[in-house]
Structure formats: C-alpha cells, structure tokens
Design a protein around this motif. Structure first.
Motif, PDB file in Angstrom:
ATOM      1  N   UNK A 105       5.335   2.790  -2.946  1.00  0.00           N
ATOM      2  CA  UNK A 105       4.164   3.502  -1.553  1.00  0.00           C
ATOM      3  C   UNK A 105       3.105   4.121  -1.553  1.00  0.00           C
ATOM      4  N   UNK A 106       2.182   3.204  -0.848  1.00  0.00           N
ATOM      5  CA  UNK A 106       0.903   4.266  -0.875  1.00  0.00           C
ATOM      6  C   UNK A 106       1.082   4.181  -0.033  1.00  0.00           C
ATOM      7  N   UNK A 107       0.230   5.770   0.343  1.00  0.00           N
ATOM      8  CA  UNK A 107       0.209   6.957   1.322  1.00  0.00           C
ATOM      9  C   UNK A 107      -1.616   7.102   1.096  1.00  0.00           C
ATOM     10  N   UNK A 108      -2.075   7.184   3.117  1.00  0.00           N
ATOM     11  CA  UNK A 108      -3.420   7.670   3.427  1.00  0.00           C
ATOM     12  C   UNK A 108      -3.733   9.323   3.956  1.00  0.00           C
ATOM     13  N   UNK A 109      -4.005   9.812   3.586  1.00  0.00           N
ATOM     14  CA  UNK A 109      -4.438  11.259   3.829  1.00  0.00           C
ATOM     15  C   UNK A 109      -5.125  11.303   5.469  1.00  0.00           C
ATOM     16  N   UNK A 110      -5.884   9.709   5.588  1.00  0.00           N
ATOM     17  CA  UNK A 110      -6.519  10.405   6.362  1.00  0.00           C
ATOM     18  C   UNK A 110      -6.852   9.173   7.899  1.00  0.00           C
ATOM     19  N   UNK A 111      -6.998   9.055   8.898  1.00  0.00           N
ATOM     20  CA  UNK A 111      -6.625   7.789   9.768  1.00  0.00           C
ATOM     21  C   UNK A 111      -6.965   6.761   9.565  1.00  0.00           C
ATOM     22  N   UNK A 112      -8.424   6.816   8.930  1.00  0.00           N
ATOM     23  CA  UNK A 112      -9.145   5.926   8.681  1.00  0.00           C
ATOM     24  C   UNK A 112      -9.013   5.377   7.568  1.00  0.00           C
ATOM     25  N   UNK A 113      -7.763   5.851   6.855  1.00  0.00           N
ATOM     26  CA  UNK A 113      -7.695   5.906   5.543  1.00  0.00           C
ATOM     27  C   UNK A 113      -6.302   4.325   5.680  1.00  0.00           C
ATOM     28  N   UNK A 258      -2.307   6.661  -3.775  1.00  0.00           N
ATOM     29  CA  UNK A 258      -3.267   7.060  -2.769  1.00  0.00           C
ATOM     30  C   UNK A 258      -3.840   5.877  -2.539  1.00  0.00           C
ATOM     31  N   UNK A 259      -4.521   5.748  -1.228  1.00  0.00           N
ATOM     32  CA  UNK A 259      -5.042   4.733  -1.049  1.00  0.00           C
ATOM     33  C   UNK A 259      -6.275   3.572  -1.719  1.00  0.00           C
ATOM     34  N   UNK A 260      -6.703   5.227  -2.083  1.00  0.00           N
ATOM     35  CA  UNK A 260      -8.497   4.824  -2.550  1.00  0.00           C
ATOM     36  C   UNK A 260      -7.431   3.861  -4.107  1.00  0.00           C
ATOM     37  N   UNK A 261      -6.969   4.395  -4.953  1.00  0.00           N
ATOM     38  CA  UNK A 261      -6.446   3.825  -6.018  1.00  0.00           C
ATOM     39  C   UNK A 261      -6.658   1.639  -5.984  1.00  0.00           C
ATOM     40  N   UNK A 262      -6.615   1.331  -5.030  1.00  0.00           N
ATOM     41  CA  UNK A 262      -7.146  -0.218  -4.662  1.00  0.00           C
ATOM     42  C   UNK A 262      -8.365  -0.239  -4.635  1.00  0.00           C
ATOM     43  N   UNK A 276      -4.866   8.915  -7.404  1.00  0.00           N
ATOM     44  CA  UNK A 276      -3.231   9.397  -8.069  1.00  0.00           C
ATOM     45  C   UNK A 276      -2.419   8.611  -8.112  1.00  0.00           C
ATOM     46  N   UNK A 277      -1.962   8.989  -9.389  1.00  0.00           N
ATOM     47  CA  UNK A 277      -0.574   7.338  -9.227  1.00  0.00           C
ATOM     48  C   UNK A 277       0.395   7.874 -10.499  1.00  0.00           C
ATOM     49  N   UNK A 278       1.429   8.034  -9.596  1.00  0.00           N
ATOM     50  CA  UNK A 278       2.938   9.219 -10.074  1.00  0.00           C
ATOM     51  C   UNK A 278       4.096   8.010  -9.625  1.00  0.00           C
ATOM     52  N   UNK A 279       4.699   8.552 -10.510  1.00  0.00           N
ATOM     53  CA  UNK A 279       5.984   7.894 -10.624  1.00  0.00           C
ATOM     54  C   UNK A 279       6.997   8.295 -11.695  1.00  0.00           C
ATOM     55  N   UNK A 280       8.665   8.448 -11.358  1.00  0.00           N
ATOM     56  CA  UNK A 280       9.114   8.495 -12.092  1.00  0.00           C
ATOM     57  C   UNK A 280       9.106   7.698 -12.879  1.00  0.00           C
ATOM     58  N   UNK A 281      10.274   7.785 -13.743  1.00  0.00           N
ATOM     59  CA  UNK A 281      10.744   7.018 -15.328  1.00  0.00           C
ATOM     60  C   UNK A 281      12.513   7.309 -15.790  1.00  0.00           C
ATOM     61  N   UNK A 282      12.741   6.129 -16.033  1.00  0.00           N
ATOM     62  CA  UNK A 282      14.875   6.250 -15.397  1.00  0.00           C
ATOM     63  C   UNK A 282      14.776   7.204 -16.978  1.00  0.00           C
ATOM     64  N   UNK A 283      14.291   7.266 -18.067  1.00  0.00           N
ATOM     65  CA  UNK A 283      13.891   7.972 -18.868  1.00  0.00           C
ATOM     66  C   UNK A 283      13.600  10.641 -18.582  1.00  0.00           C
ATOM     67  N   UNK A 284      13.495  10.446 -17.215  1.00  0.00           N
ATOM     68  CA  UNK A 284      13.262  11.019 -16.578  1.00  0.00           C
ATOM     69  C   UNK A 284      12.147  11.655 -16.628  1.00  0.00           C
ATOM     70  N   UNK A 285      10.770  10.955 -17.178  1.00  0.00           N
ATOM     71  CA  UNK A 285       9.865  11.720 -17.106  1.00  0.00           C
ATOM     72  C   UNK A 285       8.978  11.601 -15.734  1.00  0.00           C
ATOM     73  N   UNK A 286       7.830  11.839 -15.693  1.00  0.00           N
ATOM     74  CA  UNK A 286       7.097  11.209 -14.335  1.00  0.00           C
ATOM     75  C   UNK A 286       5.585  11.470 -15.332  1.00  0.00           C
ATOM     76  N   UNK A 287       5.333   9.865 -14.966  1.00  0.00           N
ATOM     77  CA  UNK A 287       3.507   9.073 -15.273  1.00  0.00           C
ATOM     78  C   UNK A 287       2.515   9.745 -14.522  1.00  0.00           C
ATOM     79  N   UNK A 288       1.676  10.059 -14.366  1.00  0.00           N
ATOM     80  CA  UNK A 288       0.516  10.721 -13.727  1.00  0.00           C
ATOM     81  C   UNK A 288      -0.466   9.679 -14.670  1.00  0.00           C
ATOM     82  N   UNK A 289      -1.010   8.547 -13.292  1.00  0.00           N
ATOM     83  CA  UNK A 289      -2.320   8.688 -13.976  1.00  0.00           C
ATOM     84  C   UNK A 289      -3.157   8.614 -12.436  1.00  0.00           C
ATOM     85  N   UNK A 290      -4.307   7.992 -11.969  1.00  0.00           N
ATOM     86  CA  UNK A 290      -4.632   6.557 -13.276  1.00  0.00           C
ATOM     87  C   UNK A 290      -6.106   7.210 -12.851  1.00  0.00           C
TER      88      UNK A 290
END
Lengths: 399, 497, 104
Positions: A105-113, A258-262, A276-290
């Motif tokens: 899921x890529x999210x944008x904060x603004x309409x231009x984004x 977020x959109x600027x990741x690309x 910001x890149x955020x995702x859960x894992x099967x192990x329960x931890x959340x990985x935060x990058x990037x």
C-alpha cells in the motif's frame, strides 16, 4: 527480432564450451536462486561463500518482493517475472520461507502526491502491474492504524514478502537435497583460473575449484569478484538502516510506504535520504525503514537516521509512538550507477557470468535472476532480454 | 549536559570510578538504570521497605562508605547521579571534539520517558562499568514459571524481601550458589539441596592462591555454616537436567555428572519443589563497548570481555572499562578496578590522582589471579549439551527449540552463531540474546566441532540498541529542542517521480 | 508465601510501613511499599502473568533484574512493562498479557 539477436549473442559466448558444471560465488539469496534453478535444470552446481548462508546483504534485508516501487522498464519486467516465480516457489516452500502475499500500500499525503501515484500506476498497469486506487476514506479499511488526513493510496496486490535468510537457506537446501548441488561455506575466493581468456574456475583459500562456468553472485562485493577476473563491474555499497520493534499482535497488514520512497529508490544522491516504509512480519515484529546513504562500509549506528526513521513511521502510524524498538541493523545494498542489476555472461571474460548489483531489490529479483541464468546456461532462450543488465554496459573509467 | 567523565553503571566498579574521579576535582555524571546505587551486588530494598539493611552483608561497610562519598560529591555538585536512566547508545565523536562521547538515554520500553529525564549527556571520557547478569544454561523445562536464575532469586530477596519459594532447589556452578542458598535458607525457605555441577575439590591444587584470599574463603565458610545449620545438602558433581510441571515447576530431575557433565546412568532422582534457582556463572553486559569497537577477548570462564591495559583503558581512546565488563571477578575486584579507572581518567584529563595506586595494582593482580582460579574450578563443561532434547527451548523469547537451531547449523548453512541466529531466530526476541546468546554460541560452535571464539560470541553480543527505546522518544531529537522538522515527518510530500 | 521480613535474623529492623494493595486479574494482591510488581505477585503465589506468542506457555519471573524480558506485564494499561523492575504503587491495575501485549 532485436531481442532474439541479443539473446543469441549472449548464449554464443557460453556455448563455445558447453558446460555441465557451475560454480556460484555467494550464498546469499541471489546465489541461492542461481544454484536452485541451475541444479534443477540439470547442471552440477557448487556454491561457495566466505561466510555463512545469508551472511551479507541478504541477512540485512526485509524480504520484499515488490513490483510497486518500480517504474516501467527492464527492472519492472524482471520484478514481474520474479513475482510469478516466487509464487511458484511458495507453492512448494511457502511456509519454510514465510512467504506472505500481503500486498503493498503506497500512501500519499497530498492531492498532488496522489495524482503522481495515479500517473505512475497508469504506466505500471500498461506493463502488467495490478494497481488499485484506494480512496482516502477507504485507507483505514486496509490499514486501521494509518494516520488520519492522508490524501489516498494505491494498493498493489502482487507485492509480497519472504523471510530472506530462510529463503536463501531453503533454496540452497532444495538445490542440494533434491538436485545434487554442493554448498561450501567458509571458503574464500581469492582468484580465478583461466585457460587463455576463458575462466575455468576459481582459486580459494582451500584450493582451486574447476568449473565450466562461474557465476558472480557476491552481492555488494560483486565488484571485487569481477576484479579478480580482470573485469570492471561497478557495484558500490549504499547503506540502509532498519528499526525492529518489539513483537506485536498483527497491527500492520501490508507493506506500507509513502509515495516519495519510489523517488529515493531511483535517486543518485550520496547524501542521506529517508522515506517511511513500515511492515509487519510473521514473527510479530514491525520493520521500519528505509534509509539510503553512500558512506562505504561504515557500520556505525547513526542516531540521525534512526530518529528520522522513527519519526516518519510514527507519522504514518501514530500507534507506533508507544511501541519499543528493540533492535536495529544496517546493511549495504549492492548499487550500480544506473540502478539496474548486472545479469548475464561477461563477454570480456568468457565463462564468467554475473548476478549481482540488485541494490535493495535482491530478494525480490533473485528468482528471476536465477531462472534467467539457468536458461542462458542450458542454451535456452532467456524469458527476458538481458541486454539492459549486461555487465559491460558501464563506461570504462579512464586509467 | 556536558561533564569531564561519564560513568555507566553504579555498581561497585562504577561507584568507585565516579567517586575516585570526583575526588580529584573532575565533574562526573554517573548513569545507572537502577533506582538506587549498588548494582546487582549491593542491591538493597528502598528505605520504605522494612527489613535487613546491609549490615550483615559482606562488603557492606565499604559500599556504605562509597554511598556516603557519592552523596557528598552529589551535594557538592561534582557528581550528577542519573538513577533510572538507561543508556541506549553511546556515540563517539572525532578525537578533536572536546566532549568525545554522547550518551543517549531513554525510557526502557513502551512508556514515555518522564519530562524530567535527561536525554543526552556529553563527556570527555567514559568509564563502562555495566556489570554482568546470570548465565543460565538451558535444560528441559527451564522455561517453567518458578524456575529462576540464581541472581533472580537473590534479587527478589535482596530487593523486595520476597523468598522465591517454600521448597527451593539451588543448582549450577560457582561460589555464588552458596550465598543464594544461604540467603534463601535464612529467610525461611526449605532448600532441598545445592547441586554444584563441578567438583571444586580440584581447587585444592591452587592452595597458595586460595590462602592469599583468605577473606573470600572466610566468606564462603560463613555461608557453609548457614547451610549446615539449616541442614541443606551440598552435592558436587550434580546438576538439574530437567524441570517438570504443567504451568509451574513442581519437581526437578537431578543427575550425577561425569567430569564433562554428561549424566551418569542410574544417577538420577526427582526432587519436589516449587522454585528453582539456577546459574552457571555470569555474562558481562558488553553491548556498549562492542558497539564502540573496543577490543574483546574470551575470558577463562568462556565469557566475552573487554580487553583493558594496566590503566583500565580499552582499545578505544577515552574509553575505560572496570568491573565485570573486563572479566567476571566479584565486587572486591570491581571496586579495585573502578578506583584504578577513576585515577587513570583523572591523570589523562590533567587532574592529579588522589593517592598512589601501587597498592591497588597489587590488589587487582591478586584478585584477578583468584578469579582465574575460580574460573578454572567452576568452568562450564561441554556435556551440558547432552541435557537438551530436540524440543528443549534454547531461546525463550522466540521459543526456538534446540532441534531448530541444530537444523539451521547442520542443514541450512548457518556455520556461525550470527547466521544461526538469523536463520533459527534464536536471540532475535525481546532479550536480544542476552540470555540465550552464550548457549547459542556454544551449541553452534559445538555442532561445527570447535570451541566458541570471539567472533562467535560477538555474533550474539552485538546490540546496536543497548536498550529498548520507545519509538516516540527516539523520534524526538533532544538536541533539536523539539519535534522532528516538518519535512522529515511528512508521510506524503513529493510525487513518485 | 512468606516474606523475608519476619525471618531475617540479622539487620536493623524498622517499623513496618503501611502495606497496600494492587489489583491483578481483578483480585487484590498485597504489597509492601518498595516491592516490585513482580515480587508482589510472586510473593502471593502468582507465578505467571503472560503467555507466549508461539506456544501459549505461561511465563513469570526468570532473571529478576530486567535482562530476560520474560516477566512482561501490562500495568495500568501500559503493555510490556518488566514486572521485575517496576515498583508497585497503590491501586496499580495489573493485567495478564497474551502474545504481543499491545491491542491489535
């Protein structure tokens, strides 16, 4: 047909001496995939690594299998092929490698984004990517903990995730147990052996190993292996930090960024970039990058980077503010100046093939890379045109 | 806040270093996660809790003196004591920087640091005196509630005046088992036995060294007398090889061991109990020196420790280490090393040392020799791996059984402990390998048919975040004086291209 | 479970400060001022207050000094506190913790 010519040219280089035995340098996920597909195709495969399985960049990866972050072009074609191959692999090894078809899921904060996201998605769809617009009001159906006030998002159902260390380890195990490959860890390659121009094997700290062909799957250290064979492949390290949270109940369902990741992925800047890149894992931890920065192989923890990663993740998911980070690690993405990997036979050193320089997408692109090299090695037509990835595409540096 | 010296840890070594340096006129900040000074050795209940003050405890008088000195220096403004502050990272700046080190302090989990908490401290020199924690070895059932580390049972008693159980079995190796058992017995528990896995009779051949440390022996004799008075059996060459129970420990299997700690057939019996206190030595807390790049070595007891020179200097300029960080040796050695470190820092920063240190150097040499003798007599022997079954947890946090670790090493190419961790997840959970790091490194090396070396132990001791940090605290840069700038925190921002 | 207070043969005793209660799983647990949450629970015979994510196994005190993170517990709604470190306060509401602690 132009593509056919390129393919034949590449294959000819190898077919001068048909080979049945292959030596793969590197037991990361790319080397593992090369070994897996080559051994499955009937080649006799030996894998060497100076360290352990998944001890380099693979061991520092998040395990992303992404199509969403790629603009149309050669890399996206590679990613789409890889996404299909990973699905096939998951049918057999899905639980072992913790495959999750979670979607991105890529999210944008603004309409231009958001407008930018929609433009990119239109191009991607033409290349075969599935992308679904998510209205601002529907974002929380997908991700209940997302921050309010976002302009919208784009959902990519083909994005998936594996546990990268397990992926490398189980591909190698399957190559060995089912297809007779050999794995030698703790063996350092110190040179190549030649007959005339042709590479005939490698020298190691444990003796010489002869092989009909040698695959350089040394990742971030691929340039060094290439140099041993007298050819230049400019692979450079691009450092990234990951923050790992305490194990949590499932809170974040998709890979969310977020959109600027690309833009950062494709950037040439040497300076620090974070998105910001955020995702859960099967192990329960959340990985935060990037984060991305070119600082050589410096492993010193950067509080500047960690603070930015934390702040950006909380901006996406406010609930994370009260969650503890229990670990951080960094890795070095193998980065080429044009952000494309190096895949295929090296005309400058017959008998040597490369499979390195995948930057931050090595886990995802590994399957296609291994599959294509196995096709080349068995004289089949590769499923994709390899010319964008050819090893001699970089301008020579004046000496 | 900027000071001449930052001391991490307010146990014996850190306290001694801080007051010694402060006495020469240096301005010192003493950072400690505990609420009260003393560390694990001089753990004591808060004043609100009635009960024994330290009078009966060995070395208490010296601790009381140090605590008074600390109070004096705090009152005079020479020492800032930051109790309840955990260090999550130490940043080293270039050697030209006036204050070379920035200590990042924070909360220890999911609750925000209080508004009065100090978030950042800078210092010209650093003394690491972070101490050590218990080193348990896994055995079937060691994850059952009621099974505690020896230090855990001791902390419960010393810190909260709670006895671990009604019927307690004490087991493991090392002289520390004696005060634990004696404390439990004196406090009313029925100690079903003390099971020392080694046969420290071998100790006798080091007679001369032992005699020179008669003080330590007298201390041991005192505990032995307590055990005798309470009719507590003391058995050498025995260990707990399994704990049993459904939701809490109900009994343990104790086995007679051969010299290598392999259980002897027919030498097993079951003892009913409701608590277990078990410990096989100590693991120094090395995350900060490892992250700073300080040279390390494997000590005689198998622990990874920091290499220091005669002046307690590590291999990193400006960084000193004292106490268990440099090798497990007990409180008297820690006090001595702390004093020497305090003097060395004072000399390096231009303050004259308060008194000549020759006496301290001799004392350190003697106590280190004694510690080496103990390490030899109470070493961990390899046969413990035979206590494990495939389903015995090695990593408690991630619930990784021995079979999965074994598979990672034998089948999946994890030839070193770091790879074994990444592939099996042992050491990847909440404790980050603090508990399972030593056994995981030993087992991985053992499967690879070698002894664990510095790289093996470092593979599970490297923790760039030395403590958990709440993301909300991490996100706020105290140096920036407020929240992150708007650009950095904006999730959207520019378009994709 | 007894506390050491009444049995310790040596050391200066002082007048008992006023004990108080905390609430664990809906029932009162007595606390002596200064005791940690974990110590108070353990002293009342409560040996576990968390279950593990994978196998649902009970966990309580283990290392007792904040290193092992086995004794994680929810205190006044804050999840994943180390029971062995956090000093109990009158009226604290302590709840068991399953899996990751935080709400999904």
């Amino acid at each position: 047909m132009v593509r056919g010519c390129a393919r034949r040219r590449q294959c000819d280089i190898l077919l001068r001496v048909p080979t049945r035995d292959l030596l793969v340098v590197g037991a990361g996920v790319v080397g593992a995939a090369c070994a897996y597909y080559a051994a499955k195709a009937g080649l006799t495969v030996t894998v060497v690594d100076r360290g352990a399985v998944a001890g380099g960049t693979t061991g520092a990866g998040e395990g992303n299998l992404l199509v969403s972050d790629k603009e149309p072009g050669a890399e996206l074609d590679l990613a789409l092929l890889s996404a299909r191959l990973w699905r096939d692999l998951a049918a057999e090894h899905g639980d072992e490698v913790e495959y999750e078809a979670k979607g991105g899921l890529v999210v944008a904060a603004t309409a231009p984004g958001m407008a930018g996201l929609e433009r990119l998605a239109a191009h991607q769809r033409a290349a075969g990517v599935r992308a679904e617009v998510v209205a601002a009001t529907d974002l929380r159906d997908l991700e209940p903990h997302l921050a309010p006030g976002l302009a919208g998002g784009m959902f990519y159902p083909q994005d998936a995730q594996v546990q990268p260390m397990l992926a490398a380890a189980h591909l190698l195990r399957a190559a060995r147990d089912r297809h007779g490959a050999r794995l030698w860890t703790g063996v350092t390659v110190t040179g190549v052996t030649r007959a005339g121009d042709r590479v005939t094997g490698v020298r190691t700290d444990r003796g010489d190993i002869a092989a009909g062909a040698v695959v350089n799957a040394a990742g971030t250290w691929g340039g060094e292996i290439a140099a041993l064979a007298g050819v230049r492949v400019p692979v450079l390290p691009r450092r990234g930090f990951i923050l790992v949270t305490e194990p949590l109940p499932p809170m974040i369902r998709h890979k969310v960024y977020a959109a600027e990741y690309v833009g950062d992925v494709a950037s040439d800047s040497a300076g620090l970039e974070t998105s910001p890149v955020v995702e859960g894992t099967k192990a329960g931890t959340v990985l935060i990058g990037a984060s991305r920065e070119r600082v050589g192989f410096d492993r010193t923890l950067s509080t500047v980077v960690l603070r930015r990663l934390a702040a950006q993740a909380i901006a996406l998911f406010p609930v994370l503010a009260d969650v503890a980070a229990i670990r951080t690690y960094c890795g070095f993405r193998p980065y080429c100046p044009d952000h494309l990997p190096v895949i295929g036979p090296d005309p400058r050193a017959p008998g040597l093939l490369h499979a390195c320089g995948h930057e931050g997408a090595g886990i995802g692109l590994a399957a296609a890379t291994g599959h294509l090299l196995a096709q080349v090695l068995t004289g089949a037509d590769p499923a994709l045109d390899l010319s964008p990835f050819r090893p001699d595409r970089f301008a020579e540096v004046p000496s | 806040m900027t000071r001449d010296l930052a001391v991490i840890g307010a146990g014996p070594a850190g306290l001694a270093a801080a007051v010694t340096a402060a006495a020469t006129g240096l301005r010192v900040v003493l950072v400690d996660a505990g609420a009260r000074p003393g560390g694990q050795y001089f753990r004591h209940p808060p004043d609100t809790l009635a009960g024994p003050r330290g009078a009966a405890r060995h070395g208490w008088a010296e601790f009381a003196r140090l605590r008074d000195e600390l109070a004096g220096h705090v009152a005079a403004g020479r020492i800032t004591h930051l109790a309840g502050h955990a260090v999550w990272h130490v940043e080293a700046h270039s050697e030209e920087a006036d204050a070379r080190f920035t200590l990042h302090l924070g909360g220890t989990g999911s609750v925000a640091v209080s508004s009065g908490a100090v978030r950042e401290v800078r210092a010209r020199a650093l003394v690491i005196a972070a101490g050590a924690h218990d080193r348990p070895l896994p055995f079937p059932g060691w994850d059952l509630p009621g099974v505690l580390t020896a230090g855990g049972a001791q902390a419960l008693l010393k810190g909260s005046l709670v006895v671990a159980g009604r019927r307690v079995v004490v087991a493991g190796t090392g002289p520390f088992l004696l005060p634990v058992a004696a404390g439990l017995a004196s406090a009313g528990a029925r100690v079903e036995g003390v099971f020392e896995a080694n046969r420290p009779g071998r100790f006798a051949r080091h007679g001369a060294r032992v005699l020179r440390n008669a003080g330590k022996l007298a201390e041991g004799a005192g505990y032995a007398a307590v055990l005798l008075r309470h009719r507590v059996p003391y058995r050498v060459g025995h260990a707990i090889v399994a704990a049993h129970g459904d939701d809490a420990v109900e009994s343990v299997t104790v086995a007679r061991l051969d010299r290598d700690w392999t259980p002897v057939r027919g030498g097993e019996r079951v003892i009913e109990c409701d608590a277990v206190a078990v410990g096989y030595g100590f693991t120094p807390q090395l995350e900060i020196p490892v992250e700073l790049g300080c040279a390390t070595r494997v000590d005689a007891d198998g622990s990874l420790v920091v290499v220091v020179d005669a002046a307690q200097r590590t291999s990193v300029p400006g960084v000193y280490a004292a106490g268990e960080t440099t090798g497990v040796g007990g409180a008297p050695l820690a006090l001595t090393e702390g004093r020497l470190a305090g003097q060395a820092v004072a000399a390096a920063l231009g303050a004259p040392p308060a008194r000549p240190s020759r006496r301290l150097l001799a004392r350190r040499a003697r106590l280190r020799a004694f510690a080496a003798t103990l390490h030899d007599a109470y070493a961990v022997r390899p046969g413990w791996a035979g206590w494990l079954r495939p389903d015995t947890l090695v990593c408690r946090c991630e619930e990784v059984p021995y079979g999965r670790l074994d598979e990672a090493v034998r089948e999946l190419g994890a030839i070193d402990p770091r790879a074994a961790k990444l592939i099996s997840r042992a050491g990847m959970g909440w404790c980050q390998g603090r508990i399972c790091g030593y056994p995981t490194a030993c087992l991985t090396a053992r499967i690879r048919k070698r002894a664990p070396d510095v790289a093996d132990l470092t593979g599970l001791a490297r923790r760039p975040l030395a403590q958990p940090v709440r993301l909300g605290d991490l996100a706020e840069d105290p140096a920036a004086g407020g929240a992150e700038d708007a650009d950095g925190a904006d999730p959207g921002g520019g378009g994709p291209c | 479970m007894t506390t050491a207070q009444s049995r310790e043969p040596s050391g200066a005793m002082r007048p008992d400060p006023e004990p108080f209660e905390i609430i664990f799983a809906g029932r009162p647990v007595p606390v002596l001022p200064g005791q940690t949450v974990g110590a108070a629970l353990h002293a009342s015979g409560i040996r576990s207050w968390r279950t593990t994510r994978e196998n649902g196994r009970p966990r309580g005190l283990f290392c007792g000094i904040g290193v092992c993170f086995d004794c994680l517990v929810t205190v006044n709604g804050d999840p994943s506190r180390r029971a062995c470190l956090i000093e109990a306060r009158p009226g604290d509401v302590v709840t068991t913790q399953e899996g990751g602690g935080h709400d999904a």
